[in-house]
Design a protein around this motif. Structure first.
Motif, PDB file in Angstrom:
ATOM      1  N   LYS A 175     -11.034  -4.896   0.192  1.00 51.49           N
ATOM      2  CA  LYS A 175     -11.830  -3.763  -0.309  1.00 51.49           C
ATOM      3  C   LYS A 175     -13.321  -4.126  -0.481  1.00 51.49           C
ATOM      4  O   LYS A 175     -13.684  -5.307  -0.467  1.00 51.49           O
ATOM      5  CB  LYS A 175     -11.228  -3.293  -1.642  1.00 51.49           C
ATOM      6  CG  LYS A 175      -9.808  -2.714  -1.488  1.00 51.49           C
ATOM      7  CD  LYS A 175      -9.288  -2.152  -2.812  1.00 51.49           C
ATOM      8  CE  LYS A 175      -7.922  -1.509  -2.641  1.00 51.49           C
ATOM      9  NZ  LYS A 175      -7.417  -0.910  -3.915  1.00 51.49           N
TER      10      LYS A 175
ATOM     11  N   TYR B 269      -5.893   7.985   1.544  1.00 54.21           N
ATOM     12  CA  TYR B 269      -5.384   8.051   0.169  1.00 54.21           C
ATOM     13  C   TYR B 269      -4.855   9.442  -0.211  1.00 54.21           C
ATOM     14  O   TYR B 269      -4.758   9.754  -1.395  1.00 54.21           O
ATOM     15  CB  TYR B 269      -6.467   7.605  -0.818  1.00 54.21           C
ATOM     16  CG  TYR B 269      -6.613   6.096  -0.890  1.00 54.21           C
ATOM     17  CD1 TYR B 269      -5.589   5.292  -1.392  1.00 54.21           C
ATOM     18  CD2 TYR B 269      -7.770   5.457  -0.471  1.00 54.21           C
ATOM     19  CE1 TYR B 269      -5.714   3.916  -1.459  1.00 54.21           C
ATOM     20  CE2 TYR B 269      -7.910   4.078  -0.536  1.00 54.21           C
ATOM     21  CZ  TYR B 269      -6.871   3.311  -1.040  1.00 54.21           C
ATOM     22  OH  TYR B 269      -7.003   1.944  -1.113  1.00 54.21           O
TER      23      TYR B 269
ATOM     24  N   HIS C  32      -2.611  10.255  -3.086  1.00 58.84           N
ATOM     25  CA  HIS C  32      -3.134  10.185  -4.453  1.00 58.84           C
ATOM     26  C   HIS C  32      -4.052  11.363  -4.791  1.00 58.84           C
ATOM     27  O   HIS C  32      -4.726  11.338  -5.811  1.00 58.84           O
ATOM     28  CB  HIS C  32      -3.920   8.887  -4.654  1.00 58.84           C
ATOM     29  CG  HIS C  32      -3.078   7.653  -4.622  1.00 58.84           C
ATOM     30  ND1 HIS C  32      -1.902   7.533  -5.316  1.00 58.84           N
ATOM     31  CD2 HIS C  32      -3.244   6.472  -3.974  1.00 58.84           C
ATOM     32  CE1 HIS C  32      -1.373   6.338  -5.107  1.00 58.84           C
ATOM     33  NE2 HIS C  32      -2.166   5.681  -4.283  1.00 58.84           N
TER      34      HIS C  32
ATOM     35  N   ARG D  75      -4.264  12.675  -8.263  1.00 58.81           N
ATOM     36  CA  ARG D  75      -4.409  11.703  -9.361  1.00 58.81           C
ATOM     37  C   ARG D  75      -5.852  11.736  -9.866  1.00 58.81           C
ATOM     38  O   ARG D  75      -6.787  11.969  -9.099  1.00 58.81           O
ATOM     39  CB  ARG D  75      -4.062  10.287  -8.884  1.00 58.81           C
ATOM     40  CG  ARG D  75      -2.717  10.185  -8.146  1.00 58.81           C
ATOM     41  CD  ARG D  75      -1.529  10.167  -9.087  1.00 58.81           C
ATOM     42  NE  ARG D  75      -1.424   8.915  -9.814  1.00 58.81           N
ATOM     43  CZ  ARG D  75      -0.869   7.808  -9.324  1.00 58.81           C
ATOM     44  NH1 ARG D  75      -0.387   7.784  -8.101  1.00 58.81           N
ATOM     45  NH2 ARG D  75      -0.771   6.723 -10.061  1.00 58.81           N
TER      46      ARG D  75
ATOM     47  N   PHE E  88      -7.862   9.449 -10.570  1.00 62.73           N
ATOM     48  CA  PHE E  88      -8.754   8.419 -10.045  1.00 62.73           C
ATOM     49  C   PHE E  88      -9.126   8.642  -8.572  1.00 62.73           C
ATOM     50  O   PHE E  88      -9.889   7.867  -7.996  1.00 62.73           O
ATOM     51  CB  PHE E  88      -8.147   7.019 -10.237  1.00 62.73           C
ATOM     52  CG  PHE E  88      -6.792   6.821  -9.585  1.00 62.73           C
ATOM     53  CD1 PHE E  88      -6.676   6.524  -8.240  1.00 62.73           C
ATOM     54  CD2 PHE E  88      -5.629   6.929 -10.347  1.00 62.73           C
ATOM     55  CE1 PHE E  88      -5.436   6.335  -7.646  1.00 62.73           C
ATOM     56  CE2 PHE E  88      -4.375   6.749  -9.758  1.00 62.73           C
ATOM     57  CZ  PHE E  88      -4.279   6.444  -8.398  1.00 62.73           C
TER      58      PHE E  88
ATOM     59  N   LEU F  65     -11.943   6.652  -6.377  1.00 61.39           N
ATOM     60  CA  LEU F  65     -11.368   5.690  -5.429  1.00 61.39           C
ATOM     61  C   LEU F  65     -11.960   5.899  -4.033  1.00 61.39           C
ATOM     62  O   LEU F  65     -12.342   4.930  -3.361  1.00 61.39           O
ATOM     63  CB  LEU F  65      -9.840   5.851  -5.396  1.00 61.39           C
ATOM     64  CG  LEU F  65      -9.083   4.979  -4.388  1.00 61.39           C
ATOM     65  CD1 LEU F  65      -9.287   3.492  -4.672  1.00 61.39           C
ATOM     66  CD2 LEU F  65      -7.582   5.319  -4.427  1.00 61.39           C
TER      67      LEU F  65
ATOM     68  N   ARG G  57       2.811  -7.763  -1.352  1.00 57.69           N
ATOM     69  CA  ARG G  57       2.659  -7.232  -2.717  1.00 57.69           C
ATOM     70  C   ARG G  57       2.746  -8.375  -3.741  1.00 57.69           C
ATOM     71  O   ARG G  57       2.057  -8.354  -4.766  1.00 57.69           O
ATOM     72  CB  ARG G  57       3.724  -6.165  -3.021  1.00 57.69           C
ATOM     73  CG  ARG G  57       3.725  -4.958  -2.084  1.00 57.69           C
ATOM     74  CD  ARG G  57       2.665  -3.932  -2.346  1.00 57.69           C
ATOM     75  NE  ARG G  57       2.730  -3.346  -3.661  1.00 57.69           N
ATOM     76  CZ  ARG G  57       1.919  -2.348  -4.058  1.00 57.69           C
ATOM     77  NH1 ARG G  57       1.004  -1.854  -3.226  1.00 57.69           N
ATOM     78  NH2 ARG G  57       1.999  -1.865  -5.261  1.00 57.69           N
TER      79      ARG G  57
ATOM     80  N   THR H 279      -1.434  -3.923  -9.673  1.00 60.72           N
ATOM     81  CA  THR H 279      -2.609  -3.069  -9.443  1.00 60.72           C
ATOM     82  C   THR H 279      -3.750  -3.427 -10.393  1.00 60.72           C
ATOM     83  O   THR H 279      -4.903  -3.533  -9.977  1.00 60.72           O
ATOM     84  CB  THR H 279      -2.219  -1.584  -9.642  1.00 60.72           C
ATOM     85  OG1 THR H 279      -1.067  -1.300  -8.838  1.00 60.72           O
ATOM     86  CG2 THR H 279      -3.357  -0.654  -9.261  1.00 60.72           C
TER      87      THR H 279
ATOM     88  N   ARG I 281      -5.273 -10.578  -6.879  1.00 59.02           N
ATOM     89  CA  ARG I 281      -5.922  -9.700  -7.860  1.00 59.02           C
ATOM     90  C   ARG I 281      -6.229 -10.420  -9.167  1.00 59.02           C
ATOM     91  O   ARG I 281      -7.255 -10.135  -9.810  1.00 59.02           O
ATOM     92  CB  ARG I 281      -5.068  -8.450  -8.076  1.00 59.02           C
ATOM     93  CG  ARG I 281      -5.205  -7.466  -6.899  1.00 59.02           C
ATOM     94  CD  ARG I 281      -4.156  -6.406  -6.932  1.00 59.02           C
ATOM     95  NE  ARG I 281      -4.465  -5.263  -6.070  1.00 59.02           N
ATOM     96  CZ  ARG I 281      -3.628  -4.261  -5.837  1.00 59.02           C
ATOM     97  NH1 ARG I 281      -2.432  -4.257  -6.398  1.00 59.02           N
ATOM     98  NH2 ARG I 281      -3.974  -3.265  -5.043  1.00 59.02           N
TER      99      ARG I 281
ATOM    100  N   ILE J 209      -9.114  -2.275 -12.574  1.00 54.37           N
ATOM    101  CA  ILE J 209      -7.993  -1.571 -11.933  1.00 54.37           C
ATOM    102  C   ILE J 209      -8.400  -0.849 -10.649  1.00 54.37           C
ATOM    103  O   ILE J 209      -7.581  -0.643  -9.766  1.00 54.37           O
ATOM    104  CB  ILE J 209      -7.286  -0.611 -12.930  1.00 54.37           C
ATOM    105  CG1 ILE J 209      -5.909  -0.188 -12.395  1.00 54.37           C
ATOM    106  CG2 ILE J 209      -8.165   0.584 -13.261  1.00 54.37           C
ATOM    107  CD1 ILE J 209      -5.008   0.475 -13.405  1.00 54.37           C
ATOM    108  N   GLU J 210      -9.677  -0.490 -10.526  1.00 52.22           N
ATOM    109  CA  GLU J 210     -10.142   0.139  -9.284  1.00 52.22           C
ATOM    110  C   GLU J 210     -10.625  -0.930  -8.285  1.00 52.22           C
ATOM    111  O   GLU J 210     -10.167  -0.967  -7.133  1.00 52.22           O
ATOM    112  CB  GLU J 210     -11.290   1.116  -9.570  1.00 52.22           C
ATOM    113  CG  GLU J 210     -11.854   1.724  -8.291  1.00 52.22           C
ATOM    114  CD  GLU J 210     -13.022   2.654  -8.590  1.00 52.22           C
ATOM    115  OE1 GLU J 210     -12.812   3.876  -8.574  1.00 52.22           O
ATOM    116  OE2 GLU J 210     -14.134   2.154  -8.854  1.00 52.22           O
TER     117      GLU J 210
ATOM    118  N   ASN K 267     -10.013  -3.849  -7.233  1.00 49.66           N
ATOM    119  CA  ASN K 267      -8.981  -4.890  -7.307  1.00 49.66           C
ATOM    120  C   ASN K 267      -8.797  -5.635  -5.981  1.00 49.66           C
ATOM    121  O   ASN K 267      -7.740  -6.193  -5.712  1.00 49.66           O
ATOM    122  CB  ASN K 267      -7.663  -4.288  -7.823  1.00 49.66           C
ATOM    123  CG  ASN K 267      -7.172  -3.141  -6.962  1.00 49.66           C
ATOM    124  OD1 ASN K 267      -7.738  -2.860  -5.914  1.00 49.66           O
ATOM    125  ND2 ASN K 267      -6.113  -2.484  -7.401  1.00 49.66           N
TER     126      ASN K 267
END
Ligand code: UDP
Length: 140
Positions: free
Chosen positions: A11, A51, A54, A57, A59, A63, A87, A93, A104, A111-112, A114
């Motif tokens: 990211k 995404y 989501h 959601r 966020f 995001l 994972r 997350t 992470r 949390i964003e 990450n």
């Protein structure tokens, strides 16, 4: 256990800090093989599509803004149980809850921001890979 493929994304928080190599080393040391890789910058449209699950959601908008804020590295990873394995290597997350030695825990900022994405099921892995790569770009 079967050989499987999963989609990974390094990211913008990680490309910004120039730690893509450190992250790739952790994936490789964890038993996964990079069989496709490209550095891109997503448009808002591309991030929204990726995404889409989501979209309701709270966020979601932030995001999408974050994921379009800088370069990202898209990867297809291959290995035994690649989805679950990735994972495990990524960790939870929320970096504050991620186990020691995970990507992470090591690199995630919050949390964003990450540092990495990884598909959460073999079905989603197939969809995400098809969205991000042509079959000809994947070289196993
Ligand atoms: N995210 C966020 N706030 C939250 C939950 C998630 O900003 O409260 C972001 C974070 O970057 C996360 C992504 O949305 O990686 C997708 O969330 P998901 O629940 O699918 O987590 P993941 O599968 O990435 O662990």
């Amino acid at each position: 256990m079967a050989t499987e493929r999963t989609l990974s994304i390094i990211k913008p928080d990680a490309t910004e800090r120039n730690i893509t190599g450190k992250i790739i080393a952790m994936l490789e040391e964890g038993g996964l093989r990079v069989v496709a890789q490209k550095r891109v910058r997503w448009s808002r449209e591309q991030a929204e599509k990726f995404y889409e699950v989501h979209k309701d959601r709270p966020f979601y908008n932030d995001l999408v803004t974050f994921m379009t804020s800088g370069p990202i590295v898209l990867q297809v990873l291959e290995g035994e149980d690649a989805v679950a394995r990735n994972r495990e290597i990524m960790g939870a997350t929320n970096p504050a809850e991620a186990g020691p030695g995970t990507i992470r825990a090591e690199f995630g900022e919050n949390i964003e921001r990450n540092s990495v994405h990884g598909s959460d099921s073999p079905e989603n892995a197939q969809k995400e890979i098809a969205l991000c790569f042509d079959e000809s770009e994947i070289v196993g």
